[in-house]
Enzyme design. Sequence first.
Site, PDB file in Angstrom:
ATOM      1  N   ASN A 156       0.830  -1.215   0.000  1.00  0.00           N
ATOM      2  CA  ASN A 156       0.000   0.000   0.000  1.00  0.00           C
ATOM      3  C   ASN A 156       0.861   1.260   0.000  1.00  0.00           C
ATOM      4  O   ASN A 156       0.370   2.351   0.297  1.00  0.00           O
ATOM      5  CB  ASN A 156      -0.906   0.023   1.232  1.00  0.00           C
TER       6      ASN A 156
ATOM      7  N   HIS B 267     -14.185  -1.019   5.771  1.00  0.00           N
ATOM      8  CA  HIS B 267     -13.055  -1.791   6.294  1.00  0.00           C
ATOM      9  C   HIS B 267     -13.403  -2.487   7.607  1.00  0.00           C
ATOM     10  O   HIS B 267     -14.184  -1.978   8.423  1.00  0.00           O
ATOM     11  CB  HIS B 267     -11.900  -0.807   6.524  1.00  0.00           C
TER      12      HIS B 267
ATOM     13  N   GLU C 258     -15.797   4.934   3.604  1.00  0.00           N
ATOM     14  CA  GLU C 258     -14.396   5.162   3.250  1.00  0.00           C
ATOM     15  C   GLU C 258     -14.326   6.148   2.086  1.00  0.00           C
ATOM     16  O   GLU C 258     -15.277   6.263   1.318  1.00  0.00           O
ATOM     17  CB  GLU C 258     -13.735   3.841   2.823  1.00  0.00           C
TER      18      GLU C 258
ATOM     19  N   SER D 286     -10.977  -0.140   0.254  1.00  0.00           N
ATOM     20  CA  SER D 286      -9.698  -0.844   0.288  1.00  0.00           C
ATOM     21  C   SER D 286      -9.655  -2.082  -0.605  1.00  0.00           C
ATOM     22  O   SER D 286      -8.593  -2.447  -1.084  1.00  0.00           O
ATOM     23  CB  SER D 286      -9.335  -1.211   1.723  1.00  0.00           C
TER      24      SER D 286
ATOM     25  N   ASP E 150     -13.265   7.426   6.513  1.00  0.00           N
ATOM     26  CA  ASP E 150     -11.931   6.849   6.684  1.00  0.00           C
ATOM     27  C   ASP E 150     -11.264   6.926   5.308  1.00  0.00           C
ATOM     28  O   ASP E 150     -11.649   6.202   4.391  1.00  0.00           O
ATOM     29  CB  ASP E 150     -12.085   5.405   7.170  1.00  0.00           C
TER      30      ASP E 150
ATOM     31  N   HIS F 268      -6.915   5.215   2.052  1.00  0.00           N
ATOM     32  CA  HIS F 268      -6.292   5.006   0.735  1.00  0.00           C
ATOM     33  C   HIS F 268      -6.327   6.247  -0.147  1.00  0.00           C
ATOM     34  O   HIS F 268      -5.842   6.219  -1.273  1.00  0.00           O
ATOM     35  CB  HIS F 268      -6.982   3.850   0.007  1.00  0.00           C
TER      36      HIS F 268
ATOM     37  N   LYS G  95      -0.084   3.851   4.462  1.00  0.00           N
ATOM     38  CA  LYS G  95      -0.291   3.668   3.032  1.00  0.00           C
ATOM     39  C   LYS G  95       0.447   4.773   2.266  1.00  0.00           C
ATOM     40  O   LYS G  95       1.652   4.712   2.164  1.00  0.00           O
ATOM     41  CB  LYS G  95      -1.785   3.578   2.761  1.00  0.00           C
TER      42      LYS G  95
END
Length: 384
Positions: free
Chosen positions: A47, A133, A175, A179, A204, A207, A236
Amino acid sequence: MTWQQRIDSALQARRAAAAFRVRQAVENGAGRFLTREGRRFCNFSSNDYLGLSQHPAIVRAWQQGADRYGVGSGGSGHVSGYTTAHQGLEEELAGWLGYARALLFISGFAANQAVIAAMTDKDDRIIADRLSHASLLEAANLSPAQLRRFAHNDVAQLSALLDKPCVGQQLVVTEGVFSMDGDSAPLRALHDAVKKQNGWLLVDDAHGTGVTGDEGRGSAHQQNVKPELLIVTFGKGFGVSGAAVLCSDSVADYLLQFARHLIYSTSMPPAQAVALSASVAIIRSAEGAERRERLSEHIQRLRRGLHALALQRTDSQSAIQPAIVGDNARALALAGALRARGIWVTAIRPPTVPPGTARLRLTLTAAHDTQDIDTLLEALHDAS
Ligand SMILES: *Cc1c(COP(=O)(O)O)cnc(C)c1O
């Protein structure tokens, strides 16, 4: 059933489903190459999206931080473990991301546990995207609040759930970039729906932060949305480790009283905070922009190639480009065939992803060369 029988039967079920997980120790696992037992693989499974994990300026910052502060923080931030290095990083994060405050956590997993536990009570309702997640869904499950899930990115279904009477408060969880699928949440529409019912939105952006948007400010900034709670993680795009929550002054003060992970856990090593400040500086600089640009070229190249190979893609514009294979055993066989050709990819299987959607989770980094992408595509062509 005895303890031992319970464990044996759980292990047996995993093996039978070709879902038994093992770890493999590597000499180095982040960035362009992964080395294992002296052999070098082109790495499509980390990541480390911007290739910062081995950046000389960040490595040096960590070393200098250790020279100055030592290797451990010595305690919880509430006792003596909150140093000027932590404070400086929190202020940089808040200024960069446009929030009053930032609070550091040891990991994204811990941040999600801490924030969701501290925010929610039994009369409340948490409404989470179904593909959130594990760290978010687990925290929501453990919370005394009611948990409802909405279909992935389905704003209409979320609105319908929000409209149902709720005695307490409503917290919507999603998110920025997902992910396992790599696609993005429609944060603007989600936030509008949440505000209509006076709820709060937690995003969140593990990424997205560092990797997308102007100066790497991430998914929310890119969509011109300011969620009440923004979680960013540093393992990440930042190439390091740790996390932070971005929030208002009063929420930060509240979390400092009630987030148990902040009170009863040793704060991150100050040297790590120094390294993270160096990472933020690079992410925001022209060099960061160049790295994001290179990454984005790799993403387009890989997507075109997957399409040409008739491999099922997701709706992802991010560094996470899954090739969905379906069957567990086939995903494992493909990963094995690639490994034999010096390419490291991970087969992701249920329960991490929904049944029947086993996949190769291909991740790209700015550290890759164009040739690396072509080599991967050729190998996928030959193996599939
Ligand atoms: C990786 C990840 C986490 C966990 O962060 P860590 O710092 O690795 O504990 C949390 N949320 C999402 C969406 C993630 O992808």
